[in-house]
Scaffold this active site. Structure first.
Site, PDB file in Angstrom:
ATOM      1  N   TYR A 147       0.863  -1.164   0.212  1.00  0.00           N
ATOM      2  CA  TYR A 147      -0.023  -0.074   0.174  1.00  0.00           C
ATOM      3  C   TYR A 147       0.749   1.276   0.134  1.00  0.00           C
ATOM      4  CZ  TYR A 147      -3.116   3.514   2.429  1.00  0.00           C
ATOM      5  OH  TYR A 147      -3.825   4.404   2.420  1.00  0.00           O
ATOM      6  N   ARG A 195     -10.742  -0.245  10.294  1.00  0.00           N
ATOM      7  CA  ARG A 195      -9.780   0.559  11.075  1.00  0.00           C
ATOM      8  C   ARG A 195     -10.026   0.358  12.451  1.00  0.00           C
ATOM      9  NH1 ARG A 195      -8.664   4.926   6.379  1.00  0.00           N
ATOM     10  NH2 ARG A 195     -10.719   4.191   6.059  1.00  0.00           N
ATOM     11  N   GLY A 215       0.475  -5.831  21.030  1.00  0.00           N
ATOM     12  CA  GLY A 215       0.609  -5.540  22.458  1.00  0.00           C
ATOM     13  C   GLY A 215      -0.023  -3.903  22.480  1.00  0.00           C
TER      14      GLY A 215
END
Ligand code: NAD
Ligand code: UGA
Length: 340
Positions: A147, A195, A215
């Site tokens: 992308y 997203r 994380g």
């Protein structure tokens, strides 16, 4: 001025059109394969055409008739970059190249939406500078970078035409815009897809887990979509916005994804009166998005060039997310689709 917007029916496009209609100064034509997000957005100076950018006759004809072309066409969700890399390069590079060629042929100004992702992996800079930060891509095997590589090559070709003197352009590098009509909600426990805002909010609506990819220590700066629209106008209207590249972002909203999850839970609780209690699960990036995903830690954008055009951000981190959450809370029919 006549403004033609390709990708008008998307998140940025629908908000930009709303902003331009309110301004009432320009004649706007929008093209997209879908108009769902444009429902209720109307004005005497706005015309929508349902069509595919691949219809070359149509796209070329529309470019011939306008003054400025705004190119928002792209796949913009990281899950697609790893699932369908060739489709990403087809749309985000080759179809965008055709738009550039129509602009060259008809000598029209092009405002190209690129991405903050062109900066790639974190470099030694403490902020991303539009003109002199390095653009650092990951390995080929990490397909996420297809992308950013497509967008970067497009930027380089546009820049080369500007240097040659046969193109009037501006390039916008958006930094995580958020607001009404952003992406779409997903059922509990979904991976990949939209997203981060949409994932976290969906978890709050459904009671499903919040996934913290790798994380959740990664940083992003978020930008209110209305500030993004005023940045577009500053670039459009100002002579200094021509033949240049602009970071469009809010350096004051820098946060980690872990902090964002907690912030959104608090805001959701305050808005709905019902505190969410989602399980927070740390997950490997490739388990969440698929093989070939790689994450990055971003530093804040330098927006000196944009502020020199008279622009300034008006919304901080809490306001950005409170308003976006409120938009969905006010429209229970959107959440109903993922709860049924
Ligand atoms: P979006 O997916 O909401 O909008 C893209 C629009 O393009 C969609 O409405 C889609 O239907 C349309 N489209 C795709 N293929 C088409 C085709 N063949 N013919 C006609 N229309 C087609 O994405 P967005 O968030 O609005 O992003 C717009 C642009 O900004 C993209 O280039 C994206 O890479 C860039 N960008 C956005 C952000 C952000 O924060 N939203 C950040 C960085 C870059
Ligand atoms: C996205 C897209 O690549 C483009 O739209 C755009 O170029 C870029 O945003 C941008 O706005 O500049 P990214 O910043 O990674 O890239 O955006 P998200 O998909 O929203 O992810 C943000 C972070 O949240 C990443 O670290 C991701 O791994 C993480 N995440 C995402 C979670 O921790 N949990 C989730 O459920 C979803």
């Amino acid at each position: 001025m006549k403004i033609l917007i390709f990708g008008a029916g998307g998140f940025i496009g629908s908000n930009l059109i709303e902003h331009l209609i309110e301004q009432g100064e320009h004649e706007i034509t929008g093209l997209d394969v879908t108009d769902t997000k444009l429902a209720g957005i109307e004005g005497p100076n706005f015309k929508f055409i349902k069509g595919n950018i691949s219809e070359e006759g149509l796209a070329n004809e529309l470019v011939a008739e306008t003054d400025v072309v705004v190119d928002l066409i792209a796949y913009a969700n990281p899950s697609i970059y790893v699932e369908s890399p060739l489709e990403v390069v087809r749309l985000n590079f080759f179809e965008n190249m055709k738009i550039l060629e129509y602009c060259l042929h008809h000598q029209k100004r092009l405002i190209q939406y690129s991405t903050s992702e062109v900066y790639g992996k974190r470099t030694r800079d403490s902020e991303y500078h539009d003109d002199h930060s390095d653009l650092v891509m990951g390995p080929v095997q990490k397909q996420r970078w297809i992308y950013a590589s497509s967008k970067q090559l497009l930027e380089r070709i546009i820049y080369a035409h500007g240097m040659k003197g046969d193109l009037d352009y501006s390039i916008i590098r958006p930094f995580n815009f958020v607001g009404p009509r952003f992406d779409y909600l997903v059922p509990a426990g979904s991976k990949g897809g939209p997203r981060v805002f949409s994932h976290f909010l969906s978890a709050m609506f459904t009671g499903g887990p919040i996934y913290l990819v790798d994380g959740g220590g990664q940083h992003r700066c978020f930008t209110h979509i209305n500030d993004a629209s005023t940045a577009f106008s500053a670039i459009l209207e100002n002579g200094a916005g021509r033949n240049d590249i602009f970071n469009v972002g809010n350096p004051d909203t820098n946060t980690t994804m872990e902090n964002l999850a907690h912030l959104m839970q608090r805001l959701y609780g305050e808005i709905t009166g019902s505190a969410p209690n989602n399980e927070i699960i740390v997950i490997d990036g490739e388990d969440f998005y698929g093989k070939g995903y790689e994450d990055m830690d971003r530093v804040p954008p330098n927006v000196d060039k944009l502020t020199a055009l008279g622009w300034k951000q008006t919304k901080g981190l809490e306001a950005i997310f409170a308003e976006a959450i409120q938009y969905y809370v006010d429209r229970p029919e959107l959440a109903a689709e993922i709860l049924s």
